[in-house]
Design an enzyme around this catalytic site. Structure first.
Site, PDB file in Angstrom:
ATOM      1  CE1 TYR A 175      21.953 -11.542 -20.475  1.00 27.22           C
ATOM      2  CE2 TYR A 175      22.394 -12.855 -18.530  1.00 27.22           C
ATOM      3  CZ  TYR A 175      22.534 -12.643 -19.888  1.00 27.22           C
ATOM      4  OH  TYR A 175      23.267 -13.526 -20.651  1.00 27.22           O
TER       5      TYR A 175
ATOM      6  CD  GLU B 105      28.654 -23.691 -38.063  1.00 27.39           C
ATOM      7  OE1 GLU B 105      29.585 -23.252 -37.378  1.00 27.39           O
ATOM      8  OE2 GLU B 105      27.863 -24.588 -37.664  1.00 27.39           O
TER       9      GLU B 105
ATOM     10  CG  ASP C  18      33.112 -23.664 -25.292  1.00 30.23           C
ATOM     11  OD1 ASP C  18      33.697 -22.825 -24.592  1.00 30.23           O
ATOM     12  OD2 ASP C  18      31.884 -23.862 -25.243  1.00 30.23           O
TER      13      ASP C  18
ATOM     14  NE  ARG D 134      25.098 -18.245 -27.406  1.00 27.58           N
ATOM     15  CZ  ARG D 134      26.208 -18.607 -26.766  1.00 27.58           C
ATOM     16  NH1 ARG D 134      26.316 -18.423 -25.487  1.00 27.58           N
ATOM     17  NH2 ARG D 134      27.190 -19.176 -27.411  1.00 27.58           N
TER      18      ARG D 134
HETATM   19  C1  LIG Z   1      24.221 -21.750 -19.535  1.00 22.70           C
HETATM   20  C2  LIG Z   1      25.411 -21.100 -20.213  1.00 22.70           C
HETATM   21  C3  LIG Z   1      25.518 -19.725 -20.159  1.00 22.70           C
HETATM   22  C4  LIG Z   1      26.652 -19.112 -20.706  1.00 22.70           C
HETATM   23  N1  LIG Z   1      26.761 -17.769 -20.585  1.00 22.70           N
HETATM   24  C5  LIG Z   1      27.878 -17.165 -21.025  1.00 22.70           C
HETATM   25  C6  LIG Z   1      28.054 -15.770 -20.843  1.00 22.70           C
HETATM   26  O1  LIG Z   1      27.157 -15.085 -20.311  1.00 22.70           O
HETATM   27  N2  LIG Z   1      29.214 -15.191 -21.269  1.00 22.70           N
HETATM   28  C7  LIG Z   1      30.206 -15.929 -21.870  1.00 22.70           C
HETATM   29  O2  LIG Z   1      31.254 -15.357 -22.218  1.00 22.70           O
HETATM   30  N3  LIG Z   1      30.057 -17.257 -22.078  1.00 22.70           N
HETATM   31  C8  LIG Z   1      28.924 -17.891 -21.691  1.00 22.70           C
HETATM   32  N4  LIG Z   1      28.774 -19.219 -21.892  1.00 22.70           N
HETATM   33  C9  LIG Z   1      29.827 -19.977 -22.622  1.00 22.70           C
HETATM   34  C10 LIG Z   1      29.756 -19.764 -24.119  1.00 22.70           C
HETATM   35  O3  LIG Z   1      28.462 -20.033 -24.580  1.00 22.70           O
HETATM   36  C11 LIG Z   1      30.752 -20.669 -24.867  1.00 22.70           C
HETATM   37  O4  LIG Z   1      31.970 -20.728 -24.173  1.00 22.70           O
HETATM   38  C12 LIG Z   1      31.012 -20.117 -26.268  1.00 22.70           C
HETATM   39  O5  LIG Z   1      29.819 -20.104 -27.013  1.00 22.70           O
HETATM   40  C13 LIG Z   1      32.081 -20.936 -27.010  1.00 22.70           C
HETATM   41  O6  LIG Z   1      32.202 -20.455 -28.325  1.00 22.70           O
HETATM   42  P1  LIG Z   1      32.945 -21.319 -29.415  1.00 22.70           P
HETATM   43  O7  LIG Z   1      32.931 -20.471 -30.642  1.00 22.70           O
HETATM   44  O8  LIG Z   1      34.241 -21.813 -28.894  1.00 22.70           O
HETATM   45  O9  LIG Z   1      32.069 -22.627 -29.609  1.00 22.70           O
HETATM   46  P2  LIG Z   1      30.577 -22.815 -30.104  1.00 22.70           P
HETATM   47  O10 LIG Z   1      29.744 -21.637 -29.792  1.00 22.70           O
HETATM   48  O11 LIG Z   1      30.141 -24.136 -29.577  1.00 22.70           O
HETATM   49  O12 LIG Z   1      30.691 -22.894 -31.692  1.00 22.70           O
HETATM   50  C14 LIG Z   1      31.187 -24.016 -32.357  1.00 22.70           C
HETATM   51  C15 LIG Z   1      30.729 -23.964 -33.800  1.00 22.70           C
HETATM   52  O13 LIG Z   1      31.366 -25.019 -34.523  1.00 22.70           O
HETATM   53  C16 LIG Z   1      30.419 -25.691 -35.315  1.00 22.70           C
HETATM   54  N5  LIG Z   1      30.920 -27.056 -35.494  1.00 22.70           N
HETATM   55  C17 LIG Z   1      31.013 -28.037 -34.564  1.00 22.70           C
HETATM   56  N6  LIG Z   1      31.542 -29.142 -35.079  1.00 22.70           N
HETATM   57  C18 LIG Z   1      31.809 -28.866 -36.378  1.00 22.70           C
HETATM   58  C19 LIG Z   1      32.387 -29.615 -37.454  1.00 22.70           C
HETATM   59  N7  LIG Z   1      32.789 -30.888 -37.297  1.00 22.70           N
HETATM   60  N8  LIG Z   1      32.526 -29.032 -38.662  1.00 22.70           N
HETATM   61  C20 LIG Z   1      32.126 -27.738 -38.852  1.00 22.70           C
HETATM   62  N9  LIG Z   1      31.567 -26.991 -37.876  1.00 22.70           N
HETATM   63  C21 LIG Z   1      31.420 -27.535 -36.654  1.00 22.70           C
HETATM   64  C22 LIG Z   1      29.133 -25.595 -34.521  1.00 22.70           C
HETATM   65  O14 LIG Z   1      28.001 -25.778 -35.352  1.00 22.70           O
HETATM   66  C23 LIG Z   1      29.227 -24.184 -33.969  1.00 22.70           C
HETATM   67  O15 LIG Z   1      28.723 -23.222 -34.854  1.00 22.70           O
HETATM   68  C24 LIG Z   1      27.648 -19.873 -21.376  1.00 22.70           C
HETATM   69  C25 LIG Z   1      27.498 -21.240 -21.487  1.00 22.70           C
HETATM   70  C26 LIG Z   1      26.404 -21.876 -20.899  1.00 22.70           C
HETATM   71  C27 LIG Z   1      26.283 -23.353 -21.006  1.00 22.70           C
END
Ligand SMILES: Cc1cc2nc3c(=O)[nH]c(=O)nc-3n(C[C@H](O)[C@H](O)[C@H](O)COP(=O)(O)OP(=O)(O)OC[C@H]3O[C@@H](n4cnc5c(N)ncnc54)[C@H](O)[C@@H]3O)c2cc1C
Length: 367
Positions: free
Chosen positions: A194, A30, A274, A102
């Site tokens: 909420y 991370e 994502d 979160r």
């Molecule tokens: C306004 C808004 C509201 C939302 N509400 C909801 C909701 O109510 N319910 C829901 O299901 N989803 C919701 N989402 C979507 C959700 O937040 C994301 O889809 C989700 O957090 C994606 O998780 P992830 O683990 O794929 O990526 P992320 O949460 O982006 O995590 C990526 C991680 O990788 C790390 N990282 C990045 N690059 C590197 C690197 N090169 N080397 C090492 N580490 C790295 C980052 O620091 C981070 O910790 C919402 C989004 C938005 C914008």
């Protein structure tokens, strides 16, 4: 099998836990120096909750008391448009519909991962080149560097939507806010509120459309006056919640997506969350899809020694599902913010009609 997960977001931690439960010993790299999610809420819908329950997180989730009884959609001026009962979610979909901080979800996941292996999560490790491992899991978010390496440099694209968020401590409000979500929506604009953590905070989200987003980086302090100016004609009940937010804690950011991918895997690499399928938040499914990905990937690797076979199974199981939800999340923006004004019925084509919550990542067939 040496497995490296890049990114300790909700997707990366779910995958790590699922892999541990499948008998693997992954490490998670991370970039951040400390774990601690930004302050905001997240809805965790029944499809994702079923995945978390399969990982043994039932008691920790139960302790959050986060199940919601209902969701309401109102027009911008506050007049009712739709009410969705969520109290029957367990009977209907096999799990409750949850809303939480979160940070609480992130904490539950990281505690469980560390309980299995205290050295699993390595902080301050920004990955720039693909790590040397039998399997790398790219869970590094919408700006994923590993995705670009495997599939070419399609830069994240600004969607025209900007988001605001704030977390209001309950003591700043005159009266408690009822459990469940309320959405106020009008042309090109939506406000959501909420309560989370047993009502200790109220999570606020604002979404509006704009032509340009020039700011660098993700999250920026935003001004209350700008928010109020962007939501003219919205109900005082909604705007008063924003007025109660600590002025220095209102954040704003542009929403970026990338196009659907032809594959979620490359040799020795799986994309999840994502990094694979960034989506707009109009169905609250981004984190849910990351959880589903992690649970399914863990199942694909259980007892499997052939990485290529496991990756092929993961891609078959996940790509259509996540791409469908990604597309519907974009369409959901129009349904919520524009077309219902004309047709009055589009709101019904939501998560229930699309049957998004019936999916169970812990039992869905893998072939
Ligand atoms: C306004 C808004 C509201 C939302 N509400 C909801 C909701 O109510 N319910 C829901 O299901 N989803 C919701 N989402 C979507 C959700 O937040 C994301 O889809 C989700 O957090 C994606 O998780 P992830 O683990 O794929 O990526 P992320 O949460 O982006 O995590 C990526 C991680 O990788 C790390 N990282 C990045 N690059 C590197 C690197 N090169 N080397 C090492 N580490 C790295 C980052 O620091 C981070 O910790 C919402 C989004 C938005 C914008």
């Amino acid at each position: 099998m040496r497995i490296v997960v890049v990114g300790a977001g909700i997707g990366g931690l779910t995958a790590a836990l699922a892999l541990q439960r499948a008998g693997r010993r992954p490490i998670v790299l991370e970039a951040a120096e400390a774990l601690g999610e930004i302050g905001a809420g997240v809805s965790v819908t029944p499809n994702a909750v079923k995945g978390l329950l399969s990982l043994g997180l039932g008691p920790a989730l139960e302790a959050l008391d986060a199940a919601i009884p209902q969701q309401e959609i109102r027009a911008a001026d506050g007049s009712p448009l739709m009410r969705i009962d969520r109290s029957d979610s367990g009977a209907r979909y096999g799990a409750d519909y949850l809303m939480m901080l979160r940070a609480d979800l992130h904490g539950i996941l990281s505690d469980a991962v560390r309980a299995n292996d205290p050295d699993c999560i390595r902080l301050g490790q920004r990955v720039t080149d693909r790590p040397n491992a039998d399997l790398v899991i790219a869970a590094d978010g919408v700006r994923s560097a590993l995705r670009g390496e495997a599939f070419g440099a399609d830069a994240p694209r600004f969607t025209g939507h900007v988001a605001w968020r704030a977390l209001v401590p309950a003591e700043r409000l005159g009266a408690p806010v009822a459990k469940g979500s309320v959405v106020w929506t009008g042309p090109e604009r939506t406000l959501v509120r909420y309560p989370v953590r047993g009502g200790a905070f109220v999570n606020l989200v604002g979404l509006s459309r704009t032509g340009v987003w020039t700011a660098e980086g993700w999250s920026h302090p935003a001004r209350l006056d700008d928010l109020l100016a962007a939501f003219p004609g919205f109900a005082a009940e909604a705007l008063d919640l924003w007025r109660a937010a600590p002025a220095d804690r209102i954040m704003g950011w542009g929403l970026f997506v990338r196009d659907p991918l032809p594959s979620f895997t490359a040799p020795g690499l799986a994309l999840i969350g994502d990094a694979a399928h960034p989506m707009l938040p109009f169905m609250g499914q981004g984190a849910a899809m990351a959880i589903e990905d992690g649970v399914v990937l863990g199942r694909c690797l259980a007892g499997e020694t052939d990485v290529a076979a496991a990756l092929a199974r993961y891609d078959r199981a996940r790509r259509d599902r996540a791409t469908f939800v990604q597309r519907e999340s974009a369409a959901g923006a129009d349904r919520l913010q524009t077309t219902h004004e004309k047709s009055g019925t589009d709101l019904k084509r939501g998560e229930d009609a699309l049957d998004i919550f019936a999916y169970d990542p812990a039992t869905v067939a893998l072939d």
